[in-house]
Scaffold this motif. Structure first.
Motif, short mmCIF file in Angstrom:
data_model
loop_
_atom_site.label_atom_id
_atom_site.label_comp_id
_atom_site.label_asym_id
_atom_site.label_seq_id
_atom_site.Cartn_x
_atom_site.Cartn_y
_atom_site.Cartn_z
N VAL A 52 25.09 9.55 -2.82
CA VAL A 52 26.45 9.12 -2.52
C VAL A 52 26.52 8.79 -1.03
CG1 VAL A 52 28.89 9.72 -2.57
CG2 VAL A 52 27.35 10.59 -4.34
N PRO A 53 26.83 7.55 -0.66
CA PRO A 53 26.89 7.19 0.76
C PRO A 53 27.91 8.06 1.50
CG PRO A 53 26.92 5.22 -0.60
CD PRO A 53 27.07 6.38 -1.54
N SER A 54 27.53 8.51 2.68
CA SER A 54 28.42 9.36 3.47
C SER A 54 29.70 8.65 3.85
CB SER A 54 27.69 9.83 4.74
OG SER A 54 27.25 8.72 5.51
N PRO A 110 17.87 6.96 0.55
CA PRO A 110 16.43 7.30 0.61
C PRO A 110 15.65 6.58 -0.47
CG PRO A 110 17.83 9.27 0.71
CD PRO A 110 18.72 8.13 0.34
N LYS A 111 14.39 6.39 -0.20
CA LYS A 111 13.52 5.71 -1.15
C LYS A 111 13.43 6.53 -2.43
CE LYS A 111 8.93 3.64 -1.64
NZ LYS A 111 7.62 3.40 -0.99
N GLY A 112 13.54 5.85 -3.55
CA GLY A 112 13.47 6.51 -4.84
C GLY A 112 14.80 7.02 -5.35
N HIS A 113 15.85 6.96 -4.53
CA HIS A 113 17.18 7.37 -4.94
C HIS A 113 17.98 6.16 -5.40
CE1 HIS A 113 15.89 10.92 -2.79
NE2 HIS A 113 17.04 11.55 -3.03
N HIS A 114 18.96 6.40 -6.24
CA HIS A 114 19.85 5.32 -6.68
C HIS A 114 21.19 5.49 -5.99
CE1 HIS A 114 20.58 2.14 -9.82
NE2 HIS A 114 21.81 2.35 -9.35
N THR A 115 21.67 4.43 -5.35
CA THR A 115 22.94 4.48 -4.64
C THR A 115 24.08 4.67 -5.62
OG1 THR A 115 22.06 2.99 -2.94
CG2 THR A 115 24.45 3.28 -3.04
N VAL A 156 16.89 2.69 -10.43
CA VAL A 156 15.73 2.75 -9.54
C VAL A 156 14.62 3.57 -10.20
CG1 VAL A 156 14.89 3.59 -7.31
CG2 VAL A 156 17.12 2.47 -7.48
N GLY A 157 13.43 3.02 -10.26
CA GLY A 157 12.29 3.69 -10.86
C GLY A 157 12.19 3.54 -12.36
#
Length: 860
Positions: A154-156, A180-185, A247-248
């Motif tokens: 979750v974007p800050s 971060p890499k591997g995370h889904h926004t 993602v992934g």
């Protein structure tokens, strides 16, 4: 037949063993027996024990089966906003209530089928009519069943906090999304889609996680999308994101193209072929209750008839979870709506059109320049409560709330606005804002009802009533308020004054049914009336209509003791699907009977914001017992606000502005008490007419001599300090009510020196503004009055409200009644240290970090 089946099973096992043995993440016990013997001779290691299998390795093996589409026994052909085929495993899918019912509860898909494994897994069509279910959300839900999937980020910039209650992206520079890499926004659209998908598939863990994230990201750029979702509108997702994969998980779907669709064989879809063989299925009944396409039965009867009317949009509703999101959004607008209007009005008059309320990515936000109409350095008199936003959110304009919601919010008792005159000014500003976008006849009907019923003109000064009668809309050239409405309000005002000034203090209430009324009834004026008495006043049903009948006369409910929490998201994590849909949701018996219970609200009552005002017929319909009490006079509504409560010393009082109502002076104060931990109390106080008016709380940075409220320029302003709310929990009289002072004094009254009013110098915290005495058209000569009241306290970020209501209590001069409790979440307002005690404030809190509450006060 047995031999063939056995040979096929052995061949499949050996083939599977080779694949599993080749997997580097699995132990060697999955290899064949001769391979195991060979390993023993080579390595000399003891035989592998099956108990040594790591649960982590097993979980990784299952998840790898999803990623590589191995050994699947069912193929889901998904039709929705995207079309794809997923090769999955029944044993994993049945963790979902939807698939458990599909495969084990008597549907055709649960019937055993004899088919060769070489032909591949059985294919089942699944049709999602719900447009809120997207590819990414579906794949994340499926991956969670396999114990994997990308973590959500979750974007800050979307998360409000005590230091940034309007989110960091509101007034500061746009924040770059650093997923971060591997995370889904976890964008707001994805969170809403995850909730829709998890409810459809009956995955409670995913649904509770989505609801928690949604409730924690209610802010200026998400409140309208969340509210639209709660009232059944489809998610307004960006077109290029509808087919976006998680993602992934980009390779687990076999997308179906138009060519492959044309060559595929016809199959009976799940929507029509999945018939239940066993009618007794509670979960399936629950899924039917959550039908995402709600319709009016009267409309379904007319489906065969041609209809030239407007096409109705599909309605998507997800039970009490939708209502919970609606509550949070409604509470946020009630707390921050007036603040947002200032910026929206400025932007609407500038060269730029207000932007869409849907959150905008940081890279797009950063490319927009600020509206030219926004001053670089505002003057102290025009300084808004909140800083200028980088991008103006749209809430009140036509692309935000619809006119019915605007009308209900402006007439709500929970709306944070200083007084009735300010409420009228706010209504005029919003109506003119929308009229400048074009006159809409349907909206004009709502505006007419708004100015007739939403504002209590009887509680205004005569000068204000006269000014409003002369106030003309620059768009239509007509008065905002019909003259007859103002005349009726002035008549009610005069009747109330007559009752207060001429009624003897020794006379009991004539409406009291008891021959020996309770002490509170002895102090009443007899203004209230029961439902049974209202019914007796109405003419018989066969009587000819009479304009003088009381059938449409408005009445206002006299409060009763209650504590209600609206918009609370507590205890969602870890709840089952049944618990998520309890009514009231997740409510449990509490040892403290005074603790607030979670309200059960719906779109019908605008998630708790709808005014409780009723006509005579409405009073009768809502009260079958006939014992409820009503008042023909509208209650007095005002708001209070307190800053820097964390710097308040124990038992010291921080006051609000003082108001005049029905011949008496009232104000609100807060108090911090260290008893069984930290307790925060909020009290309604009847101020003495001869004692000095206490100084009101104010932000330290404000210019107290020039503080004003945003007003319509054509109307005169009232000389009242800015207001707002407060918070508490346990109903009780004040601990140390000050004694009545008989002579004026230079300092506020005290009670044996135990409770003192807080006064500050220009540089101390908490700061106060110079006291302002309100205009007093007349005085109530009685030493004690009976009044009912409600205090509604908003959370620091605004997504929840705690409402405390009291039956009529006796207010002697200088007496206080209110609530206090340690069970309040005082950490939302007080900086609490590791020892559980308030920490010393280092700097004054920002102006928008305050405790806000709305007050409803009525005498009987």
């Amino acid at each position: 037949m047995t031999l063939l089946t056995t040979l096929a099973a052995e061949a499949n096992f050996l083939s599977s063993a080779r694949v599993l043995h080749a997997s580097p993440s699995l132990p060697d016990l999955y290899s064949s027996s001769h391979n195991t013997h060979r390993l023993r001779r080579t390595t000399g290691s003891p035989p592998m024990n099956t108990a040594a299998l790591s649960s982590v390795d097993l979980q990784q093996h299952i998840y790898n089966s999803l990623l590589e589409s191995r050994t699947a026994d069912v193929s889901l052909h998904v039709h929705g906003t995207w079309e794809a085929i997923y090769k999955l495993h029944r044993v994993v899918l049945i963790q979902s209530g939807f698939f458990s019912s599909l495969f084990t509860a008597g549907f055709l898909e649960s019937s055993p089928k004899l088919r060769s494994h070489l032909r591949g897994p059985e294919e089942i069509d699944v049709i999602f009519d719900d447009r809120n279910i997207t590819r990414a959300a579906f794949e994340i839900c499926i991956a969670r069943l396999y114990g994997g999937g990308p973590p959500l980020y979750v974007p800050s910039s979307l998360i409000p906090s005590t230091s940034h209650p309007l989110t960091p992206s509101f007034s500061g520079p746009p924040l770059i999304c650093d997923t971060p890499k591997g995370h889904h926004t976890a964008s707001p659209q994805l969170l809403l889609s995850l909730l829709a998908t998890a409810v459809y598939l009956s995955i409670p863990s995913m649904a509770s996680q989505a609801v928690n994230c949604i409730m924690n990201t209610v802010g200026p750029y998400t409140v309208i999308p969340y509210l639209n979702f709660a009232i059944g509108k489809a998610i307004e997702a960006r077109p290029d994101h509808k087919d976006e994969a998680a993602v992934g998980l980009e390779n687990i779907a076999q997308l179906v193209t138009s060519e492959s669709r044309a060559s595929s064989t016809s199959r009976s879809p799940l929507r029509t072929s999945s018939t239940k063989q066993d009618p007794a299925d509670d979960l399936s009944d629950k899924l039917l209750d959550l039908d995402v396409q709600k319709e009016d039965p009267a409309e379904s009867e007319e489906e065969s008839e041609p209809d030239d009317g407007p096409i109705r949009e599909p309605h998507f509703h997800y039970g009490l979870l939708s209502d919970k999101i609606g509550e949070a959004a409604a509470c946020w607008i009630a707390r921050w709506g007036a603040d947002m209007l200032i910026h929206e009005e400025k932007a609407s008059r500038g060269p730029e059109i207000p932007v869409t309320p849907v959150p905008i990515p940081a890279q797009i936000v950063s490319s927009r320049k600020r509206a030219d109409t926004m001053p670089v350095k505002p003057s102290p008199s025009s300084e808004p409560t909140v800083p200028e936003p980088h991008v103006t959110p749209v809430i009140w304009a036509r692309s935000g709330l619809n006119s019915k919601w605007v009308r209900q919010i402006l007439g709500s008792d929970l709306l944070f606005v200083k007084g009735e005159r300010e409420r009228y000014d706010m209504a005029c500003t919003i109506v003119e804002l929308r009229r400048r976008q074009g006159i809409d006849e349907e909206e004009e009907k709502d505006w007419d009802m708004l100015f007739r019923e939403g504002i209590y003109y009887a509680n205004l000064l005569v000068d204000d009533i006269i000014a409003i009668s002369q106030h003309i809309s620059p768009t239509t050239g007509r008065p905002f308020v019909p003259l007859s409405v103002l005349q009726e309000a002035h008549w009610d005002q005069s009747l109330l004054r007559c009752q207060v000034t001429t009624k003897s203090n020794q006379t009991s209430s004539p409406s009291s049914p008891s021959s020996s009324p309770p002490p509170s009834r002895e102090k009443e004026l007899g203004l209230s009336i029961t439902t049974a008495e209202i019914l007796a006043r109405l003419p018989a049903s066969n009587s000819p209509p009479n304009p003088a009948d009381d059938k449409d006369k408005p009445y206002h409910p006299v409060g009763h003791d209650s504590s209600v929490r609206i918009g609370d998201s507590g205890s969602i994590e870890g709840a089952s699907m049944d618990q998520l849909f309890e009514s009231p949701p997740l409510s449990s018996p509490s040892a403290d009977s005074k603790a607030p219970v979670r309200a059960t609200t719906t779109e019908a009552n605008f998630f708790g914001l709808k005014s409780e005002r009723q006509t005579a017929s409405g009073c009768i319909a809502s009260d079958a017992t006939g014992k409820a009490r009503w008042s023909p006079y509208p209650p007095f509504r005002f708001a209070v606000e307190f800053w820097d409560i964390d710097a308040l010393k124990e038992k010291s009082r921080l006051h609000s502005q003082t108001i005049w109502y029905a011949g008496s002076l009232f104000n609100v104060y807060v108090q911090v008490v260290r008893k069984k931990g930290i307790q925060l109390g909020v009290y309604l106080h009847r101020q003495s007419n001869i004692d000095p008016i206490p100084a009101a709380s104010a932000p330290l940075s404000s210019n107290r001599a020039e503080r004003t409220t945003n007003r319509v320029p054509s109307l005169p302003q009232l000389s009242m300090s800015q207001s707002s709310p407060s918070m508490a929990m346990h109903y009780s009289p004040s601990i140390h009510p000050p004694s009545r002072s008989t002579t004026p004094s230079s300092s506020p009254p005290t009670s044996s020196g135990l409770a003192t009013s807080f006064t500050s110098s220009p540089s101390t915290v908490p700061a106060t503004s110079p006291p302002v005495a309100p205009v007093q058209p007349y005085r109530d000569p009685r030493p004690a009055v009976a009044a009912y009241f409600t205090i509604s306290c908003a959370s620091s970020t605004g997504s929840s409200i705690t409402r405390f209501t009291s039956v009529p209590d006796v207010f002697s001069v200088s007496q206080s009644w209110g609530w206090k409790s340690s069970s309040l979440r005082t950490e939302e307002y007080l900086e609490v240290g590791p020892d559980g005690q308030p920490a010393k404030p280092t700097i004054p809190a920002p102006r928008m970090n305050s405790l806000r509450a709305t007050i409803v006060l009525g005498i009987v």
